[in-house]
Write a protein that holds these residues in place. Structure first.
Motif, PDB file in Angstrom:
ATOM      1  N   THR A 147      79.546  -0.027  10.180  1.00 47.92           N
ATOM      2  CA  THR A 147      78.588   0.753  10.960  1.00 47.92           C
ATOM      3  C   THR A 147      79.025   2.213  10.909  1.00 47.92           C
ATOM      4  N   TRP A 148      78.185   3.071  11.461  1.00 49.23           N
ATOM      5  CA  TRP A 148      78.527   4.500  11.503  1.00 49.23           C
ATOM      6  C   TRP A 148      79.857   4.722  12.209  1.00 49.23           C
ATOM      7  N   VAL A 181      80.940  -4.805   8.795  1.00 50.08           N
ATOM      8  CA  VAL A 181      79.724  -5.614   8.886  1.00 50.08           C
ATOM      9  C   VAL A 181      79.810  -6.746   7.862  1.00 50.08           C
ATOM     10  N   LYS A 182      79.565  -7.978   8.310  1.00 51.52           N
ATOM     11  CA  LYS A 182      79.649  -9.142   7.424  1.00 51.52           C
ATOM     12  C   LYS A 182      78.340  -9.333   6.649  1.00 51.52           C
ATOM     13  N   ASP A 183      78.399 -10.228   5.639  1.00 51.69           N
ATOM     14  CA  ASP A 183      77.197 -10.525   4.865  1.00 51.69           C
ATOM     15  C   ASP A 183      76.075 -11.044   5.754  1.00 51.69           C
ATOM     16  N   ILE A 190      81.870  12.702  17.352  1.00 49.47           N
ATOM     17  CA  ILE A 190      82.526  11.494  17.870  1.00 49.47           C
ATOM     18  C   ILE A 190      81.645  10.276  17.614  1.00 49.47           C
ATOM     19  N   ASN A 191      82.236   9.086  17.694  1.00 54.48           N
ATOM     20  CA  ASN A 191      81.476   7.883  17.352  1.00 54.48           C
ATOM     21  C   ASN A 191      80.791   7.276  18.597  1.00 54.48           C
ATOM     22  N   ALA A 192      80.110   6.150  18.378  1.00 52.38           N
ATOM     23  CA  ALA A 192      79.300   5.561  19.458  1.00 52.38           C
ATOM     24  C   ALA A 192      80.134   5.103  20.665  1.00 52.38           C
ATOM     25  N   PRO A 193      81.229   4.360  20.483  1.00 53.11           N
ATOM     26  CA  PRO A 193      82.007   3.979  21.670  1.00 53.11           C
ATOM     27  C   PRO A 193      82.631   5.182  22.379  1.00 53.11           C
ATOM     28  N   ASP A 253      72.326   5.247  12.451  1.00 51.28           N
ATOM     29  CA  ASP A 253      72.686   3.839  12.264  1.00 51.28           C
ATOM     30  C   ASP A 253      71.845   3.013  13.235  1.00 51.28           C
ATOM     31  N   PHE A 254      70.697   2.616  12.749  1.00 53.78           N
ATOM     32  CA  PHE A 254      69.639   2.054  13.591  1.00 53.78           C
ATOM     33  C   PHE A 254      70.133   0.917  14.488  1.00 53.78           C
ATOM     34  N   LEU A 255      70.768  -0.092  13.913  1.00 55.38           N
ATOM     35  CA  LEU A 255      71.164  -1.265  14.690  1.00 55.38           C
ATOM     36  C   LEU A 255      72.337  -0.956  15.622  1.00 55.38           C
ATOM     37  N   GLU A 256      73.268  -0.108  15.149  1.00 55.47           N
ATOM     38  CA  GLU A 256      74.386   0.239  16.030  1.00 55.47           C
ATOM     39  C   GLU A 256      73.906   1.037  17.241  1.00 55.47           C
ATOM     40  N   GLU A 257      72.934   1.896  17.052  1.00 58.84           N
ATOM     41  CA  GLU A 257      72.440   2.692  18.174  1.00 58.84           C
ATOM     42  C   GLU A 257      71.759   1.808  19.222  1.00 58.84           C
ATOM     43  N   ILE A 258      71.031   0.811  18.760  1.00 57.81           N
ATOM     44  CA  ILE A 258      70.409  -0.120  19.717  1.00 57.81           C
ATOM     45  C   ILE A 258      71.503  -0.873  20.487  1.00 57.81           C
TER      46      ILE A 258
END
Length: 562
Positions: free
Chosen positions: A31-32, A37-39, A244-247, A287-292
């Motif tokens: 992710t950003w 991220v797994k398959d 900075i990152n999401a967390p 990062d669409f899914l990480e932001e959600i």
């Protein structure tokens, strides 16, 4: 080399390029924020998860799926587009344009001199007046800005997050009072997050302790007199824009909020009397899914913090209420129309994440302040999402996705680790004093730039799929005429010469006396009194600073006239 051989080589290169594009695939499998991220994700990735305790239906603790049981079926998010540039009259005109186009709330940006707490005629303001927002040197500017806007019927977000928020907020409610509006009925938001502003607007205008004291003054005043007004919009967005990152965005934002809450409790307020009016201002990046997942994780974590750490008892105190501003840092000047696509992806992430208030950037923002046309497109982006796509028909439509739930857990766990680290330092204010936060931001910004330069992160139009530099911006560029600054400076000088100087002096004297009474004395009432006499932002800030043993002018240039 013969011409036929050259032509063949060119054709071979084209074919090689086609084959390369045909077999192209992701080379960054994280992710950003760097989570691998797994398959594919399966039920095993959410095995043992306690639905009622960790997720629950929307509207129920810990609110992972949303703070309202039916989310947007009750009403859409508030659609805002920010206005703020040049003179107050110019911004007033833009706000009315946006109202005609269908916004459901206003956001007002102020310029840097206003953020710093200096008047338009201050030497350090030269070249900055009205450039990045509207200049609000005096009550006269706010009156002109709000002319014709029904304050008792609209929600206004005042985006002034430095310790000047106390003055700008007071300007707003003074205008309302002069119109005869009961301020208890006003709805809106004041950014009121001076702690974050020191990383985003250059030189901090006040030290940390004084900044927090003024922020708590607003919380206390609103708790007693303005029950519908959001007292803080803690600005994790601007922190995220530094790289900075999401967390870290979650953790830094929450730690800042906890500083204000602790001080408000020390002031004697009951947490359940004000917590429901604290909101947040978050980013939605690419990062669409990480932001959600980030927004879902933040909702759950904030509920736990308020219930378990602060002992809040009312469900309203547990709810993470937030606005989103799509990530301005993700926009680039190259191939600017591509920014419309980026903004759409980010806005959709915000909506699927359960946003309450949304501002979409305009595609030309990396080049200049938005034009009317680019702001119209930004608003249309929200309207198309709301009215055409169907994404608002059910709460948290991605809830239950193996990947989303797994990533929500990981983001929460990482944010908790960072919060623990800051707690061990002594809290966010102490982490700022020790420059721990500065180090984190510097590291993140450097790392992000390296990854872009090394093409570990692909930015279309910047380090891949480039074209020749554009000579023009589609739709043109919004320009601020240079004479607007000169006119604003002339207006401020005229105001200072024509107002009732004796009255200004009296109100400044009372403000100074109140400020000298210390931490527990709320300064909003004497600020309002000074504003009604047309004391300026610089005069009000300077008086408070002197009462706290600081120089009148944060830049050390001007001397107090009182």
């Amino acid at each position: 080399m013969s011409d036929s051989v050259k032509v063949q080589k060119r054709e071979d290169r084209k074919i090689d390029g086609l084959m390369e594009a045909y077999f192209d695939k992701p080379n960054r499998l994280t992710t950003w924020s760097g989570f691998p991220v797994k398959d594919i994700y399966t039920p095993a990735d959410v095995a043992g998860i306690d639905y009622e305790g960790k997720i629950a239906n929307a509207g129920k603790y810990p609110f992972t799926r949303g703070i309202h049981s039916n989310m947007y079926r009750g009403r859409y998010w508030t659609m805002r587009e920010a206005g703020g540039y040049a003179r107050a009259a110019d911004t007033n005109k833009r706000l009315k344009f946006l109202a005609d186009e269908g916004v459901s709330g206003f956001s007002i940006f102020r310029d840097l001199p206003t953020v710093w707490g200096i008047d338009a005629d201050h030497p350090m303001a030269e070249g900055e007046v009205g450039v990045s927002g509207v200049n609000l040197t005096s009550l006269k500017d706010m009156e002109e800005l709000l002319d014709g806007i029904p304050l008792d019927k609209v929600s206004v977000a005042l985006l002034c997050a430095s310790s000047l928020a106390a003055v700008i907020f007071s300007q707003y409610i003074t205008v309302a009072e002069k119109r005869g509006i009961d301020i208890a009925k006003l709805r809106g938001t004041i950014a009121n997050d001076p702690l974050h502003s020191r990383y985003c607007y250059g030189k901090p205008n006040n030290p940390i302790d004084l900044s927090v004291k003024l922020a708590v003054d607003i919380i206390e005043f609103c708790t007693k007199h303005m029950p519908f007004w959001n007292t803080n919009s803690v600005n994790a967005y601007d922190m995220r824009e530094t790289g900075i990152n999401a967390p870290e965005e979650i953790a830094f934002g929450f730690e800042i909020a906890m500083e204000y809450i602790r001080k408000a409790i020390e002031r004697g307020l009951d947490v359940d009397d004000f917590a429901c009016r604290i909101s947040f201002y978050f980013s939605a990046g690419m990062d669409f899914l990480e932001e959600i997942a980030k927004l879902r994780a933040a909702r759950r974590l904030w509920a736990k913090i308020m219930k378990e750490r602060f002992g809040a008892k009312k469900p309203g105190s547990w709810k993470f209420r937030f606005g989103v501003h799509t990530a301005g840092s993700s926009l680039v000047p190259q191939q600017p129309l591509n920014n419309i696509i980026r903004i759409t992806v980010e806005a959709l992430a915000a909506v699927l994440g359960g946003v309450q208030s949304l501002h979409c950037c305009s595609y030309d923002e990396p080049i200049a302040l938005p034009s009317e046309e680019s702001q119209r497109i930004a608003l249309r982006t929200q309207q198309i999402l709301a009215y055409e796509t169907g994404v608002a028909n059910t709460a948290d439509p991605l809830g239950g996705s193996y990947f989303i739930e797994n990533l929500t857990n990981k983001l929460e766990e990482e944010a908790v680790k960072i919060i623990k680290e800051i707690d061990e330092i002594g809290g966010m204010a102490e982490a700022m004093r020790k420059e721990w936060v500065d180090q984190k931001i510097d590291h993140a910004a450097l790392q992000l730039q390296k990854e872009i330069e090394n093409k570990e992160r692909i930015i279309v139009g910047v380090n891949a799929f480039t074209t020749a530099s554009e000579e023009r911006t589609p739709g043109g560029v919004h320009r601020i005429p240079p004479e607007t600054e000169r006119e604003q400076i002339a207006n401020v000088k005229s105001l200072k010469e024509t107002r009732d100087r004796k009255k200004v002096k009296e109100t400044i004297k009372r403000l100074r006396e109140k400020a000298q009474m210390g931490e527990g004395e709320n300064l909003i009432p004497p600020i309002i009194e000074a504003l009604k006499a047309y004391a300026t932002t610089g005069e009000i800030q300077g008086t408070i600073r002197e009462a706290y043993g600081l120089s009148y002018d944060p830049f050390g240039i001007m001397k107090s006239p009182y």
